[in-house]
Design a protein around this motif. Structure first.
Motif, PDB file in Angstrom:
ATOM      1  N   ASP A   1      23.287  46.913  43.353  1.00 47.90           N
ATOM      2  CA  ASP A   1      24.612  46.474  42.818  1.00 47.90           C
ATOM      3  C   ASP A   1      24.882  47.473  41.458  1.00 47.90           C
ATOM      4  O   ASP A   1      24.293  47.741  40.622  1.00 47.90           O
ATOM      5  CB  ASP A   1      24.289  45.098  42.098  1.00 47.90           C
TER       6      ASP A   1
ATOM      7  N   ASP B   1      36.478  38.795  52.785  1.00 48.18           N
ATOM      8  CA  ASP B   1      35.137  39.640  52.896  1.00 48.18           C
ATOM      9  C   ASP B   1      34.915  40.761  51.663  1.00 48.18           C
ATOM     10  O   ASP B   1      34.708  41.709  51.783  1.00 48.18           O
ATOM     11  CB  ASP B   1      35.268  40.481  54.020  1.00 48.18           C
TER      12      ASP B   1
ATOM     13  N   LEU C   1      25.653  49.686  47.131  1.00 42.59           N
ATOM     14  CA  LEU C   1      25.232  48.338  47.442  1.00 42.59           C
ATOM     15  C   LEU C   1      24.855  48.565  48.913  1.00 42.59           C
ATOM     16  O   LEU C   1      25.449  49.156  49.829  1.00 42.59           O
ATOM     17  CB  LEU C   1      26.219  47.407  47.402  1.00 42.59           C
TER      18      LEU C   1
ATOM     19  N   TYR D   1      21.562  41.098  43.915  1.00 42.60           N
ATOM     20  CA  TYR D   1      21.106  42.222  44.572  1.00 42.60           C
ATOM     21  C   TYR D   1      19.764  41.733  45.334  1.00 42.60           C
ATOM     22  O   TYR D   1      19.701  42.186  46.471  1.00 42.60           O
ATOM     23  CB  TYR D   1      21.199  43.247  43.759  1.00 42.60           C
TER      24      TYR D   1
ATOM     25  N   GLU E   1      25.042  47.254  51.879  1.00 41.27           N
ATOM     26  CA  GLU E   1      26.202  46.293  52.502  1.00 41.27           C
ATOM     27  C   GLU E   1      25.912  46.462  54.177  1.00 41.27           C
ATOM     28  O   GLU E   1      25.751  47.471  54.602  1.00 41.27           O
ATOM     29  CB  GLU E   1      27.557  47.100  52.196  1.00 41.27           C
TER      30      GLU E   1
ATOM     31  N   ASN F   1      22.559  49.243  57.436  1.00 42.95           N
ATOM     32  CA  ASN F   1      23.461  48.922  56.281  1.00 42.95           C
ATOM     33  C   ASN F   1      24.000  50.474  55.734  1.00 42.95           C
ATOM     34  O   ASN F   1      23.608  51.548  56.324  1.00 42.95           O
ATOM     35  CB  ASN F   1      22.672  48.542  55.112  1.00 42.95           C
TER      36      ASN F   1
ATOM     37  N   LYS G   1      25.778  38.250  51.405  1.00 40.64           N
ATOM     38  CA  LYS G   1      26.341  38.977  50.345  1.00 40.64           C
ATOM     39  C   LYS G   1      27.898  38.670  50.146  1.00 40.64           C
ATOM     40  O   LYS G   1      28.356  38.725  49.088  1.00 40.64           O
ATOM     41  CB  LYS G   1      26.270  40.271  50.352  1.00 40.64           C
ATOM     42  N   VAL G   2      28.479  38.258  51.296  1.00 38.50           N
ATOM     43  CA  VAL G   2      30.057  37.862  51.221  1.00 38.50           C
ATOM     44  C   VAL G   2      30.517  36.580  50.423  1.00 38.50           C
ATOM     45  O   VAL G   2      29.894  35.545  50.547  1.00 38.50           O
ATOM     46  CB  VAL G   2      30.753  37.882  52.445  1.00 38.50           C
TER      47      VAL G   2
ATOM     48  N   VAL H   1      33.040  42.088  48.932  1.00 32.58           N
ATOM     49  CA  VAL H   1      31.451  42.157  48.842  1.00 32.58           C
ATOM     50  C   VAL H   1      30.858  42.071  47.357  1.00 32.58           C
ATOM     51  O   VAL H   1      29.921  41.244  47.415  1.00 32.58           O
ATOM     52  CB  VAL H   1      31.216  43.705  49.150  1.00 32.58           C
ATOM     53  N   TYR H   2      31.623  42.431  46.597  1.00 31.24           N
ATOM     54  CA  TYR H   2      31.220  42.442  45.201  1.00 31.24           C
ATOM     55  C   TYR H   2      31.373  41.062  44.705  1.00 31.24           C
ATOM     56  O   TYR H   2      32.742  40.822  44.470  1.00 31.24           O
ATOM     57  CB  TYR H   2      31.628  43.489  44.454  1.00 31.24           C
TER      58      TYR H   2
ATOM     59  N   LEU I   1      20.415  39.831  48.495  1.00 32.68           N
ATOM     60  CA  LEU I   1      21.047  40.587  49.589  1.00 32.68           C
ATOM     61  C   LEU I   1      20.265  41.251  50.193  1.00 32.68           C
ATOM     62  O   LEU I   1      20.213  41.581  51.517  1.00 32.68           O
ATOM     63  CB  LEU I   1      22.154  41.382  48.873  1.00 32.68           C
TER      64      LEU I   1
END
Length: 655
Positions: free
Chosen positions: A107, A137, A460, A151, A462, A486, A163-164, A139-140, A154
């Protein structure tokens, strides 16, 4: 002398306390402002108003600026220190021992906090392409309680969900989520910039007006360098009223007075390669120039009848362009150029020109193009960019075999590196690294101008969505490479492949194409956790503050962060009195993390460290760190500390 133990919550166990630093700066200028509050030092608002006038100081609700629900919490979040750390991952890195580049997984809010001590005031250029506000959606998250915990959730290191976080208009906070995400990150980023540092932020149309207000507040409207438009594509039919082909780049300086750059120049290497001829005589003697054919095959005659004429060559013959073609300039202009000695005749067997008999001429004719003052001193760039469309990034990623949607083209980042006049070993930061465009661009630009710029990328981890058509190709790349699916792993793969490409295109260049991988994690120093049902076990378990799951490299990198040293600093290793001792940064930090130091080992260990310090002659005070649980008893600890102090090493700490 006793050794001070680094406990959780101490300044040396966490990131920079920005809030405390701000209070200290205020106190240095206006000591009367700071008073003792219930929770420590506090600012006396009444005194502030008296110092600057009631009309200048206000805490009123109605004031000019952008406000939203959660802004105060977002600001407070940026000022809250992080107790996390960055764990080194040499096995996921490239050229770990030599590289000066960093790839940080985690993060970016927590990472930016952790970078404050080591990199405050050291970054020349920041480029970010944050997630645009699409309404879903997102992410943060806007959960500001514990970003590090988020984090860890995740990455599967703790129990937790996905995470979403939903960010839909129906939630009533369509813009608030995005603003709460970007605000603290931009605050922390500002601290990292050098006085002449610059930040560029790519943004779409939905949040451009909000982002300008936020950046004006954080960086100062007077430090806004400009707002640049970038053409993403041409055409399309996807919009409701207009097809969205334009996005923006906001440019701010840490201080517009200090900011250097914003001139496009020819590099020395390019000047040498292109303007490779020197005038030997006349009024321009000593000046560099290049040549351009007076005839260009693409120039048709059309209506330019007076641009087709015979020119007499040095041997008396005449030449003219082929039928239907013309010279670049009309005859009067040619005669002026000839009088100024700006015309060059060259004999050749491959001339495209015809002689007066309609046969191939023995001559070709060129004009001198002088190296201009504009190219030497630089030209101010325009505020609309049309050369760096999304199709360019798609093409270069496909050539690398690392497809990913909506990445920025490396040409855009290289343009920003050039107009900002970065060079040398300047530090470049991208904390929304995505597929790694900035790292790729830095390597390519270094190869072009032989600079040694360094990059720090933060991203991140993701997850790539296998149900998203645009992610399927990226997922296949990760699978084929044996990587987790990811975005961080895709970026690593891109950096590796782009490094090979840059080297293949610049065979004589020997620059840095590696990167050190670091991952965000909780601190190596364990906090006190009491077990009321077994107090004795709690006390015994707390004898060693270091997490038993961490190794000496983990601890060393946390010390680098918390003591403010570069994460790529050189580390020397020596065995002293049978113990492994590390000297960091030329000896400014000396670390021994062996698990046992007996009484009879304390003196030779201390004297060996003293001798090594004299040999290294570090510039500045030395800090020595040991494991607290390693000392056999207090005698061993006291003797070692006393010997070090006798020889000028008074800053001794234990973990």
């Amino acid at each position: 002398m006793s050794i001070q133990k680094i406990e959780p919550g101490m300044p040396e166990s966490q990131s920079a306390d920005v809030l405390a630093d701000n209070v200290a700066r205020l106190k240095a200028v206006f000591p009367e402002l700071v008073t003792e509050g219930t929770n420590g030092p506090a600012i006396n608002i009444d005194v502030l108003k008296a110092l600057v006038g009631d009309a200048t100081a206000t805490d009123a609700e109605e004031k000019y600026g952008l406000n939203w629900h959660g802004k105060r919490a977002a600001r407070q979040l940026a000022l809250t220190p992080s107790a996390g750390t960055l764990r080194p991952c040499p096995e996921e890195s490239v050229d770990w021992d030599r590289t000066q580049n960093l790839m940080i997984e985690g993060d970016n809010l927590e990472v930016l906090k952790l970078l404050q001590k080591s990199y405050a005031g050291k970054v020349k250029l920041i480029y970010i392409d944050p997630p645009y506000n699409t309404g879903s959606d997102f992410v943060y998250p806007d959960n500001f309680q514990d970003n590090l915990q988020h984090y860890l959730a995740l990455t599967g290191q703790v129990e937790g969900g996905r995470k979403v976080t939903s960010n839909t208009e129906a939630g009533g906070r369509f813009h608030t989520h995005w603003l709460n995400m970007i605000y603290p990150r931009l605050m922390l980023a500002r601290n990292l910039l050098r006085p002449d540092g610059l930040i560029f932020v790519s943004i779409g149309q939905r949040e451009i007006h909000h982002l300008v207000s936020v950046c004006d507040e954080i960086y100062g409207e007077e430090n806004r360098i400009g707002i640049v438009g970038r053409s993403m594509k041409t055409g399309g039919n996807s919009g409701k009223f207009f097809s969205p082909n334009l996005e923006f780049i906001l440019a701010y300086g840490r201080s517009s007075d200090e900011a250097k750059g914003f001139k496009t120049r020819l590099s020395d290497a390019l000047k040498e390669a292109v303007y490779n001829q020197i005038q030997e005589s006349g009024s321009r003697a000593g000046q560099a120039y290049r040549t351009m054919g007076l005839y260009q095959a693409s120039l048709t005659l059309g209506r330019s009848k007076n641009a087709r004429y015979f020119i007499e060559c040095p041997d008396g013959s005449k030449c003219i362009p082929p039928e239907g073609k013309r010279w670049r300039v009309v005859e009067s202009s040619f005669l002026d150029m000839k009088a100024a000695e700006d015309i060059v005749f060259k004999q050749t067997d491959t001339s495209p020109l015809l002689d007066e008999h309609g046969k191939q001429s023995k001559w070709n004719i060129y004009t001198k193009i002088w190296l201009s003052t504009r190219e030497e001193e630089g030209q101010i760039p325009v505020d609309i960019l049309t050369k760096y469309e999304n199709r360019h990034s798609a093409k270069e990623l496909n050539e690398l075999g690392v497809p990913f949607p909506f990445a920025k083209p490396t040409g855009l980042v290289r343009h920003l590196l050039e107009i900002s006049q970065t060079g040398g070993d300047d530090l470049i930061l991208d904390f929304f690294a995505g597929s790694g465009t900035t790292g790729h661009a830095v390597m390519a630009q270094n190869a072009a101008d032989e600079a040694k710029r360094r990059f720090i990328l933060v991203q991140l981890p993701e997850a790539l969505d296998e149900h998203d058509e645009e992610h399927k190709a990226s997922i296949e790349v990760c699978r084929a490479s044996g990587r987790p699916e990811n975005l961080v792993e895709l970026a690593k793969e891109r950096l590796i492949r782009s490094a090979k490409k840059v080297r293949s295109e610049n065979s004589e260049w020997e620059g840095d194409t590696g990167f050190r991988t670091l991952k965000l994690a909780h601190s190596n120093i364990r906090p006190w956790v009491a077990n009321t049902s077994d107090v004795a076990a709690s006390l015994l378990g707390q004898l060693d503050h270091v997490d038993p799951g961490r190794n000496s490299d983990d601890v060393l990198h946390e010390l680098l962060l918390k003591l403010g040293l570069d994460l790529c600093v050189s580390v020397l290793v020596r065995t002293i009195a049978g113990k492994t001792v590390q000297a960091v940064g030329g000896g400014v930090l000396t670390v021994c993390l062996d698990k046992v130091i007996n009484v009879d080992e304390a003196e030779p260990l201390a004297l060996g460290i003293v001798a090594w310090r004299k040999e290294l002659a570090p510039a500045g005070d030395v800090t020595c760190v040991f494991l607290d649980s390693a000392f056999e008893n207090d005698v061993a600890k006291t003797n070692l500390a006393a010997i070090l102090e006798q020889h000028g090493i008074s800053k001794v700490r234990s973990l």
